[in-house]
Design a protein around this motif. Structure first.
Motif, PDB file in Angstrom:
ATOM      1  N   LEU A 137       0.972  -1.282  -0.105  1.00  0.00           N
ATOM      2  CA  LEU A 137       0.286  -0.611   0.350  1.00  0.00           C
ATOM      3  C   LEU A 137       0.996   1.259   0.384  1.00  0.00           C
ATOM      4  O   LEU A 137       0.498   2.509  -0.207  1.00  0.00           O
ATOM      5  N   ALA A 138       1.959   1.035   0.546  1.00  0.00           N
ATOM      6  CA  ALA A 138       2.945   2.306   0.377  1.00  0.00           C
ATOM      7  C   ALA A 138       3.442   2.772  -0.478  1.00  0.00           C
ATOM      8  O   ALA A 138       4.067   3.753  -0.428  1.00  0.00           O
ATOM      9  N   LEU A 139       3.415   1.622  -1.334  1.00  0.00           N
ATOM     10  CA  LEU A 139       4.403   1.488  -2.942  1.00  0.00           C
ATOM     11  C   LEU A 139       3.441   2.428  -4.152  1.00  0.00           C
ATOM     12  O   LEU A 139       3.910   2.896  -4.388  1.00  0.00           O
ATOM     13  N   LEU A 140       2.516   1.639  -3.602  1.00  0.00           N
ATOM     14  CA  LEU A 140       0.702   1.845  -4.505  1.00  0.00           C
ATOM     15  C   LEU A 140       0.542   3.698  -4.220  1.00  0.00           C
ATOM     16  O   LEU A 140       0.444   4.173  -4.945  1.00  0.00           O
ATOM     17  N   ASP A 141       0.833   4.033  -2.752  1.00  0.00           N
ATOM     18  CA  ASP A 141       0.421   4.688  -2.856  1.00  0.00           C
ATOM     19  C   ASP A 141       2.105   6.376  -3.708  1.00  0.00           C
ATOM     20  O   ASP A 141       1.503   7.209  -3.457  1.00  0.00           O
ATOM     21  N   ARG A 142       2.699   6.233  -3.309  1.00  0.00           N
ATOM     22  CA  ARG A 142       3.911   6.298  -4.192  1.00  0.00           C
ATOM     23  C   ARG A 142       3.636   6.956  -6.178  1.00  0.00           C
ATOM     24  O   ARG A 142       4.209   7.740  -6.197  1.00  0.00           O
ATOM     25  N   VAL A 143       3.206   5.999  -6.188  1.00  0.00           N
ATOM     26  CA  VAL A 143       3.095   6.293  -6.855  1.00  0.00           C
ATOM     27  C   VAL A 143       1.841   5.901  -7.857  1.00  0.00           C
ATOM     28  O   VAL A 143       0.985   6.060  -9.088  1.00  0.00           O
ATOM     29  N   GLY A 144       1.260   6.726  -6.914  1.00  0.00           N
ATOM     30  CA  GLY A 144      -1.006   7.815  -7.204  1.00  0.00           C
ATOM     31  C   GLY A 144      -1.730   6.163  -7.307  1.00  0.00           C
ATOM     32  O   GLY A 144      -2.608   6.756  -8.016  1.00  0.00           O
ATOM     33  N   LEU A 145      -1.560   5.134  -6.716  1.00  0.00           N
ATOM     34  CA  LEU A 145      -2.496   3.973  -7.315  1.00  0.00           C
ATOM     35  C   LEU A 145      -2.834   3.338  -5.826  1.00  0.00           C
ATOM     36  O   LEU A 145      -3.124   1.852  -5.733  1.00  0.00           O
ATOM     37  N   ALA A 146      -2.649   3.817  -5.071  1.00  0.00           N
ATOM     38  CA  ALA A 146      -3.665   3.594  -4.139  1.00  0.00           C
ATOM     39  C   ALA A 146      -5.059   2.887  -3.517  1.00  0.00           C
ATOM     40  O   ALA A 146      -5.144   2.195  -2.654  1.00  0.00           O
ATOM     41  N   ASP A 147      -5.810   4.208  -4.219  1.00  0.00           N
ATOM     42  CA  ASP A 147      -6.943   4.090  -4.349  1.00  0.00           C
ATOM     43  C   ASP A 147      -7.438   3.049  -5.754  1.00  0.00           C
ATOM     44  O   ASP A 147      -9.038   2.482  -5.664  1.00  0.00           O
ATOM     45  N   LYS A 148      -6.738   2.430  -5.879  1.00  0.00           N
ATOM     46  CA  LYS A 148      -7.042   1.220  -6.739  1.00  0.00           C
ATOM     47  C   LYS A 148      -5.916   0.287  -6.765  1.00  0.00           C
ATOM     48  O   LYS A 148      -6.527  -1.172  -7.091  1.00  0.00           O
ATOM     49  N   ARG A 149      -6.195  -0.121  -5.113  1.00  0.00           N
ATOM     50  CA  ARG A 149      -5.503  -1.523  -4.785  1.00  0.00           C
ATOM     51  C   ARG A 149      -6.718  -2.861  -5.193  1.00  0.00           C
ATOM     52  O   ARG A 149      -5.985  -3.874  -5.095  1.00  0.00           O
ATOM     53  N   HIS A 150      -7.739  -2.238  -5.282  1.00  0.00           N
ATOM     54  CA  HIS A 150      -9.100  -3.639  -5.434  1.00  0.00           C
ATOM     55  C   HIS A 150      -9.963  -3.616  -6.376  1.00  0.00           C
ATOM     56  O   HIS A 150     -10.370  -4.160  -6.919  1.00  0.00           O
ATOM     57  N   ALA A 151      -9.039  -2.734  -7.863  1.00  0.00           N
ATOM     58  CA  ALA A 151      -9.699  -3.277  -8.783  1.00  0.00           C
ATOM     59  C   ALA A 151      -8.596  -4.840  -9.587  1.00  0.00           C
ATOM     60  O   ALA A 151      -7.457  -4.845  -9.168  1.00  0.00           O
ATOM     61  N   TYR A 152      -8.680  -4.574 -10.515  1.00  0.00           N
ATOM     62  CA  TYR A 152      -8.638  -5.665 -11.683  1.00  0.00           C
ATOM     63  C   TYR A 152      -7.849  -5.142 -12.684  1.00  0.00           C
ATOM     64  O   TYR A 152      -8.115  -3.947 -13.009  1.00  0.00           O
ATOM     65  N   PRO A 153      -6.974  -6.424 -13.302  1.00  0.00           N
ATOM     66  CA  PRO A 153      -5.822  -4.977 -14.206  1.00  0.00           C
ATOM     67  C   PRO A 153      -7.001  -4.935 -15.497  1.00  0.00           C
ATOM     68  O   PRO A 153      -6.117  -3.679 -15.835  1.00  0.00           O
ATOM     69  N   ARG A 154      -8.143  -5.201 -15.929  1.00  0.00           N
ATOM     70  CA  ARG A 154      -9.094  -4.920 -16.255  1.00  0.00           C
ATOM     71  C   ARG A 154      -9.688  -3.839 -16.732  1.00  0.00           C
ATOM     72  O   ARG A 154      -9.575  -2.843 -17.549  1.00  0.00           O
ATOM     73  N   GLU A 155      -9.805  -2.807 -15.203  1.00  0.00           N
ATOM     74  CA  GLU A 155      -9.802  -1.853 -15.223  1.00  0.00           C
ATOM     75  C   GLU A 155      -8.941  -0.622 -15.032  1.00  0.00           C
ATOM     76  O   GLU A 155      -9.160   0.751 -15.418  1.00  0.00           O
ATOM     77  N   LEU A 156      -7.906  -0.976 -15.751  1.00  0.00           N
ATOM     78  CA  LEU A 156      -6.354   0.119 -15.804  1.00  0.00           C
ATOM     79  C   LEU A 156      -6.276   0.620 -16.932  1.00  0.00           C
ATOM     80  O   LEU A 156      -6.615  -0.307 -17.571  1.00  0.00           O
ATOM     81  N   SER A 157      -5.827   1.680 -17.239  1.00  0.00           N
ATOM     82  CA  SER A 157      -5.375   2.623 -18.287  1.00  0.00           C
ATOM     83  C   SER A 157      -3.573   0.995 -18.398  1.00  0.00           C
ATOM     84  O   SER A 157      -3.556   0.923 -17.417  1.00  0.00           O
ATOM     85  N   GLY A 158      -3.528   1.428 -19.934  1.00  0.00           N
ATOM     86  CA  GLY A 158      -1.783   0.557 -20.064  1.00  0.00           C
ATOM     87  C   GLY A 158      -0.996   1.410 -19.122  1.00  0.00           C
ATOM     88  O   GLY A 158       0.043   0.948 -18.104  1.00  0.00           O
ATOM     89  N   GLY A 159      -0.874   2.764 -18.396  1.00  0.00           N
ATOM     90  CA  GLY A 159      -0.011   3.274 -17.775  1.00  0.00           C
ATOM     91  C   GLY A 159       0.237   2.520 -16.614  1.00  0.00           C
ATOM     92  O   GLY A 159       0.659   2.572 -15.273  1.00  0.00           O
ATOM     93  N   GLN A 160      -0.787   2.871 -16.366  1.00  0.00           N
ATOM     94  CA  GLN A 160      -1.356   1.890 -14.674  1.00  0.00           C
ATOM     95  C   GLN A 160      -0.802   1.035 -14.313  1.00  0.00           C
ATOM     96  O   GLN A 160      -0.990   0.649 -13.263  1.00  0.00           O
ATOM     97  N   GLN A 161      -1.389   0.191 -14.832  1.00  0.00           N
ATOM     98  CA  GLN A 161      -0.148  -0.879 -15.453  1.00  0.00           C
ATOM     99  C   GLN A 161       0.509  -1.710 -14.893  1.00  0.00           C
ATOM    100  O   GLN A 161       1.424  -2.472 -13.910  1.00  0.00           O
ATOM    101  N   GLN A 162       1.225  -0.718 -15.940  1.00  0.00           N
ATOM    102  CA  GLN A 162       2.723  -1.109 -16.101  1.00  0.00           C
ATOM    103  C   GLN A 162       3.216  -0.347 -14.572  1.00  0.00           C
ATOM    104  O   GLN A 162       4.370  -0.612 -14.007  1.00  0.00           O
ATOM    105  N   ARG A 163       2.132   0.770 -14.249  1.00  0.00           N
ATOM    106  CA  ARG A 163       3.218   0.930 -12.569  1.00  0.00           C
ATOM    107  C   ARG A 163       3.070   0.534 -11.456  1.00  0.00           C
ATOM    108  O   ARG A 163       3.512   0.179 -10.549  1.00  0.00           O
ATOM    109  N   VAL A 164       1.945  -0.734 -11.135  1.00  0.00           N
ATOM    110  CA  VAL A 164       1.445  -1.358 -10.886  1.00  0.00           C
ATOM    111  C   VAL A 164       2.945  -2.876 -11.119  1.00  0.00           C
ATOM    112  O   VAL A 164       2.849  -3.138  -9.690  1.00  0.00           O
ATOM    113  N   GLY A 165       3.880  -2.801 -12.686  1.00  0.00           N
ATOM    114  CA  GLY A 165       4.040  -4.006 -12.724  1.00  0.00           C
ATOM    115  C   GLY A 165       5.711  -3.250 -12.102  1.00  0.00           C
ATOM    116  O   GLY A 165       6.361  -3.885 -11.105  1.00  0.00           O
ATOM    117  N   ILE A 166       5.598  -1.725 -11.664  1.00  0.00           N
ATOM    118  CA  ILE A 166       6.781  -1.211 -10.988  1.00  0.00           C
ATOM    119  C   ILE A 166       7.065  -1.497 -10.195  1.00  0.00           C
ATOM    120  O   ILE A 166       8.018  -1.946  -8.779  1.00  0.00           O
TER     121      ILE A 166
END
Length: 263
Positions: A137-166
């Protein structure tokens, strides 16, 4: 940046059938260094990256992580019994020192963002789930995706998916981050958000090897650039030299085509 190599690769060879992809690659990466790998398609960049991560062990050559055991990759094939198990354990230990960010994200589609990030620390590294989730959660927050923690990959943009990959790679707490063309599958307007995260990581001192066609990123962030072609390192050096006064004609032609595509 430490002068002691974190990773030393010597004489790496890799073939797939009759296709000799790597032809004696030498590479040294120091702690805190960003190394960019550039070159045309089919030059061996991705195979080299996968070889460093153990996803495609080379047929010959040696790898050394942080002064540890020298992995003689050709000798591994002839080992049996206890010696083979010991060599496999050394190889696994070396592989666990790095984490890969893939071109196509490679997220588990049936798992949430949080589950994707915690899978490795919990299932592979044995970290308690509560600790893994707190760090995720701390890592997701630093890339601006803490609010997407319960989302599935199909619900994310490509850039968001790649930030999750990082973030998934960072969650493993690796010594070495490997990026395989992390922006090549993204729409142009999404490239900047991923490169921004990568630049922040470089500024924080993460050790990174990046396969990229984003030459401006390599110029601004990399400490060293390697130009590969035909499975060999044609030229390497600091970005200021490589991009303004390359020594090799092959390097000059490649850079000119990328920087001046309409000429």
């Amino acid at each position: 940046m430490s002068e002691t190599p974190l990773l030393t690769a010597t004489g790496l060879h890799k073939s797939f059938g009759d296709n000799h992809v790597l032809r004696g690659i030498d590479l040294e990466v120091r702690r805190g260094q960003v190394v960019a790998l550039i070159g045309p398609s089919g030059s061996g960049k991705t195979t080299l990256l996968r070889s460093l991560n153990g996803l495609a062990w080379p047929d010959a050559g040696t790898l050394t992580f942080d002064g540890g055991p020298v992995l003689d990759l050709a000798a591994r094939a002839g080992l049996r019994g206890r010696a083979a198990r010991a060599a496999r354990a050394e190889a696994d230990a070396a592989r666990d020192r790095s984490a890969m960010v893939f071109q196509q994200h490679n997220l588990f589609p049936h798992r949430t963002v949080l589950q994707n990030v915690t899978e490795g620390p919990v299932q592979v590294q044995g970290e308690p789930r509560a600790d893994a989730e707190a760090r995720a959660l701390a890592l997701l927050d630093r890339v601006g995706l803490a609010d997407k923690r319960h989302a599935y990959p199909r619900e994310l943009s490509g850039g968001q998916q790649q930030r999750v990959g990082i973030v998934r790679a960072l969650a493993l707490r690796p010594d070495l981050l490997l990026f395989d063309e992390p922006t090549s599958s993204l729409d142009p307007e999404l490239v900047g958000e991923v490169l921004g995260v990568m630049k922040e990581l470089a500024d924080e001192g993460w050790t990174m090897v990046v396969v990229t066609h984003e030459l401006e990123f390599a110029r601004a962030v990399a400490d060293e650039v390697l130009f590969l072609d035909g499975g060999v390192v044609v030229e390497q050096g600091a970005p200021a030299t490589m991009f303004t006064a390359p020594r090799e004609e092959r390097t000059r032609r490649f850079l000119h085509r990328l920087l001046h595509p309409l000429d």
